[in-house]
Design a protein around this motif. Structure first.
Motif, PDB file in Angstrom:
ATOM      1  N   GLU A  24     -12.180   1.359  -6.011  1.00  0.00           N
ATOM      2  CA  GLU A  24     -12.125   0.920  -4.625  1.00  0.00           C
ATOM      3  C   GLU A  24     -13.433   1.325  -3.966  1.00  0.00           C
ATOM      4  O   GLU A  24     -14.273   1.966  -4.564  1.00  0.00           O
ATOM      5  N   THR A  80      -2.283   5.419  -4.192  1.00  0.00           N
ATOM      6  CA  THR A  80      -2.928   6.713  -4.449  1.00  0.00           C
ATOM      7  C   THR A  80      -1.839   7.759  -4.578  1.00  0.00           C
ATOM      8  O   THR A  80      -0.928   7.815  -3.737  1.00  0.00           O
ATOM      9  N   PHE A  91      -8.867  -6.927  -3.662  1.00  0.00           N
ATOM     10  CA  PHE A  91      -7.931  -7.543  -2.715  1.00  0.00           C
ATOM     11  C   PHE A  91      -8.142  -9.045  -2.549  1.00  0.00           C
ATOM     12  O   PHE A  91      -7.596  -9.639  -1.614  1.00  0.00           O
ATOM     13  N   SER A 140     -13.433  -2.851  -3.421  1.00  0.00           N
ATOM     14  CA  SER A 140     -12.124  -3.057  -2.777  1.00  0.00           C
ATOM     15  C   SER A 140     -11.931  -4.523  -2.437  1.00  0.00           C
ATOM     16  O   SER A 140     -10.852  -5.091  -2.672  1.00  0.00           O
ATOM     17  N   ALA A 144      -1.625  -1.367  -4.178  1.00  0.00           N
ATOM     18  CA  ALA A 144      -2.703  -0.364  -4.148  1.00  0.00           C
ATOM     19  C   ALA A 144      -2.034   0.981  -3.907  1.00  0.00           C
ATOM     20  O   ALA A 144      -1.328   1.165  -2.913  1.00  0.00           O
ATOM     21  N   ALA A 167      -7.766  -4.543   2.600  1.00  0.00           N
ATOM     22  CA  ALA A 167      -6.737  -5.554   2.330  1.00  0.00           C
ATOM     23  C   ALA A 167      -6.685  -6.570   3.480  1.00  0.00           C
ATOM     24  O   ALA A 167      -6.645  -7.785   3.250  1.00  0.00           O
ATOM     25  N   TRP A 204      -7.896   3.498   4.004  1.00  0.00           N
ATOM     26  CA  TRP A 204      -8.840   3.194   2.918  1.00  0.00           C
ATOM     27  C   TRP A 204      -8.409   1.935   2.158  1.00  0.00           C
ATOM     28  O   TRP A 204      -9.219   1.226   1.567  1.00  0.00           O
ATOM     29  N   LYS A 205      -7.094   1.665   2.168  1.00  0.00           N
ATOM     30  CA  LYS A 205      -6.587   0.477   1.472  1.00  0.00           C
ATOM     31  C   LYS A 205      -6.208  -0.628   2.463  1.00  0.00           C
ATOM     32  O   LYS A 205      -6.419  -1.809   2.203  1.00  0.00           O
ATOM     33  N   SER A 257      -4.076  -1.386  -8.263  1.00  0.00           N
ATOM     34  CA  SER A 257      -5.273  -0.555  -8.147  1.00  0.00           C
ATOM     35  C   SER A 257      -4.767   0.862  -7.950  1.00  0.00           C
ATOM     36  O   SER A 257      -4.015   1.134  -7.013  1.00  0.00           O
ATOM     37  N   GLU A 298      -5.439   5.049  -7.736  1.00  0.00           N
ATOM     38  CA  GLU A 298      -6.281   6.231  -7.556  1.00  0.00           C
ATOM     39  C   GLU A 298      -5.355   7.422  -7.771  1.00  0.00           C
ATOM     40  O   GLU A 298      -4.497   7.701  -6.937  1.00  0.00           O
ATOM     41  N   VAL A 312       0.872  -1.189   0.000  1.00  0.00           N
ATOM     42  CA  VAL A 312       0.000   0.000   0.000  1.00  0.00           C
ATOM     43  C   VAL A 312       0.901   1.228   0.000  1.00  0.00           C
ATOM     44  O   VAL A 312       1.718   1.409   0.910  1.00  0.00           O
ATOM     45  N   SER A 349       0.810   5.323  -0.137  1.00  0.00           N
ATOM     46  CA  SER A 349      -0.184   6.399   0.026  1.00  0.00           C
ATOM     47  C   SER A 349       0.479   7.775   0.022  1.00  0.00           C
ATOM     48  O   SER A 349       1.671   7.904   0.309  1.00  0.00           O
TER      49      SER A 349
END
Ligand SMILES: NC(=O)C1=CN([C@@H]2O[C@H](COP(=O)(O)OP(=O)(O)OC[C@H]3O[C@@H](n4cnc5c(N)ncnc54)[C@H](O)[C@@H]3O)[C@@H](O)[C@H]2O)C=CC1
Ligand SMILES: O=C(O)/C=C/C=C(\O)C(=O)O
Length: 479
Positions: A460, A233, A469, A465, A231, A170, A165-166, A254, A256, A152, A154
């Motif tokens: 997501e 962002t 995942f 989501s 994932a 997950a 959020w992830k 994924s 964003e 993840v 971020s």
């Protein structure tokens, strides 16, 4: 507070190379952050794999949901500490962190604990007549299994909200996580690791490494052969770099990413509501939210009045935070200058505010309203990610749609009108993943969230989501 890695259930980081944590409010150094080496990232990925092979992999959905609820309660119990850390890292107004960032982090864990119980499994009864071994009657059912070790990555704008959020879905889906927050905002992630530790999540289920992206922890992690999914962002260009890195091991992503979000304001709108909503959608968190509006299109009869009122509100804003860093402040100011070079009229702002206190050494820029640029101007096409919008008129619904969709991005849009038929007609024709009508950023965590074009890959939120995942496995039982 001291930023630390959290690997295999233990806090580490002492003795590693480190870098300064800068206070965006006044530019001073607030602390040091350890920079994860490749060995630390390797250790985190290994710990995650061991967790999957051990206690975390054996946890039932009920166990996982219970763990998520305990994490939510753990954040809630330390609410003020989380708010303080978020404000200290970002400089955002305390009210914003207390109303959005921290409650949403708690909400993210609770939402995915709830969603686990709502998940069914699909079944198909199959009758295949014929001549081969493939004939017969069978029950097909589809179960979902976790992907494995999930990275993840971020950004700094909503550090805890976007991390959780992830991380929450997950973990809900049974994966083990290695998270790397932005190098600018390590504090709430470290606090989250503390909560995870306190609630006794099996060692290695959640790991945290700090550090930079290119050539550093971010790249070590996203190119790691032991990572089963990513994932992310952040900026679209970073997404492209991560994708290139992930391609080596065909790791699913994924994404964003960025936006250049339009607002369409029709002359029949409730003008006060549209104005108030647009002030929020442009200037919340000084425009440093990927959902913020940067292009405002107003139907011509309302244009002059609306643009002037928006500029007046922008000039009246007082309680706003800084840009995250000197580099980001310089980027935003370079767009203010570029807009003028491209022929913009500055209706409000356009420079650096003077407060007469320590903030004058920080990374503030003025809330800014521009007009007069053609749709081809770079300031109208490129994401600025600051407290700024460009306002332009339109004459027809078709023209409004054409202008809104004339963008390399497609994340979010707002439509302001009292005409419901128009709202239903226009919304699905906007090339964006999320369209708000007569509101902005009203979030239901079950809904699909993400963008099209350069704004992202996949969705997501809620089931979306949990689908990303996890992997569906079809089981065919002949009877
Ligand atoms: N759409 C969004 O949600 C956001 C967009 N941005 C955009 O990104 C711009 C720059 O901000 P940054 O924090 O530098 O965003 P970024 O996209 O560079 O960083 C986001 C995260 O990715 C990591 N990262 C960077 N390069 C990487 C790489 N090659 N491999 C793996 N990880 C990598 C960073 O360390 C950070 O954790 C902003 O000016 C804004 O335009 C920033 C934050 C959020
Ligand atoms: O999930 C939300 O409510 C907000 C998400 C915002 C971003 O993804 C962003 O600003 O990067």
């Amino acid at each position: 507070m001291k930023a630390e890695h959290y690997v295999g259930g233990a806090f580490t980081g002492d003795g590693e190379r480190d870098f300064p944590l800068i206070d965006p409010v006044d530019g001073t150094e607030r602390g040091r952050v350890p920079e994860a080496s490749r060995a630390t990232v390797d250790a985190a990925v290994r710990a995650a794999r061991q967790a999957l092979d051990g206690a975390w992999g054996a946890a039932s959905p009920e166990d996982r949901a219970a763990a998520l609820r305990e994490i939510a309660a753990g954040i809630e119990a330390r609410f003020d500490e989380f708010v303080d850390a978020e404000v200290a890292d970002t400089g955002k107004p305390r009210d914003l962190a207390a109303a959005v960032d921290v409650p949403r982090a708690i909400g993210n864990f609770r939402a995915y604990a709830d969603l686990l119980y709502g998940r069914g499994e699909r079944a198909y009864t199959t009758r295949v007549p014929g001549w081969s071994g493939g004939a017969g009657e069978a029950l097909n059912y589809t179960v979902r299994r976790p992907l494995g070790v999930v990275a993840v990555i971020s950004p700094w704008n909503l550090p805890l909200l976007l991390l959780t959020w992830k991380v929450a879905p997950a973990l809900a889906a049974g994966n083990a996580v290695v998270a790397k927050p932005s190098e600018e905002t390590p504090s709430t992630a470290t606090l989250l690791a503390g909560v995870v530790h306190e609630v006794g999540l099996p060692a290695g289920a959640f790991n945290l490494v700090h550090g930079h992206g290119p050539g550093a922890a971010g790249e070590f992690l996203t190119g790691h052969p032991g990572v089963d999914a990513i994932a992310f962002t952040g900026e679209s260009a970073t997404g492209a770099a991560i994708m290139r890195n992930a391609a080596e091991h065909v790791t699913p992503v994924s994404f964003e990413l960025g936006g250049k979000n339009p607002a369409l304001i029709f002359a029949d709108a409730d003008v006060e509501a549209a104005l108030e909503g647009t002030v929020r959608s442009v200037f919340t968190h000084s425009g440093q939210i990927c959902l913020c509006t940067e292009r405002v299109y107003v139907e011509r009869p309302l244009f002059e009045e609306f643009a002037a009122a928006l500029a007046e509100r922008a000039r009246g804003l007082r309680d706003y935070g800084p840009m995250i860093s000197a580099a980001h402040r310089d980027k935003v100011l370079s767009y203010y200058r570029l807009a003028v070079e491209e022929g913009a009229t500055v209706l409000a702002g356009g420079g650096v505010p003077v407060f007469g206190d320590r903030r004058d050494n920080g990374f503030y820029v003025e809330p800014t309203v521009l007009t007069g640029l053609p749709p081809t101007a770079r300031a109208v096409r490129e994401e600025i990610f600051g407290p700024v919008c460009h306002v332009a008129p339109f004459d027809t619904e078709e023209e409004a749609l054409r202008l809104a969709n004339d963008s390399p991005y497609g994340l979010a849009a707002t439509v302001w009108t009292r005409d419901l038929a128009r709202a239903h007609r226009v919304a699905p024709r906007i090339a964006a993943g999320i369209v708000w009508v007569n509101c902005w950023n009203l979030r239901d965590l079950r809904t699909p969230f993400g963008g099209i074009k350069a704004s992202g890959i996949g969705r997501e939120g809620g089931e979306y989501s949990l689908d990303f995942f996890s992997e569906p496995v079809n089981v065919c039982v002949r009877f």
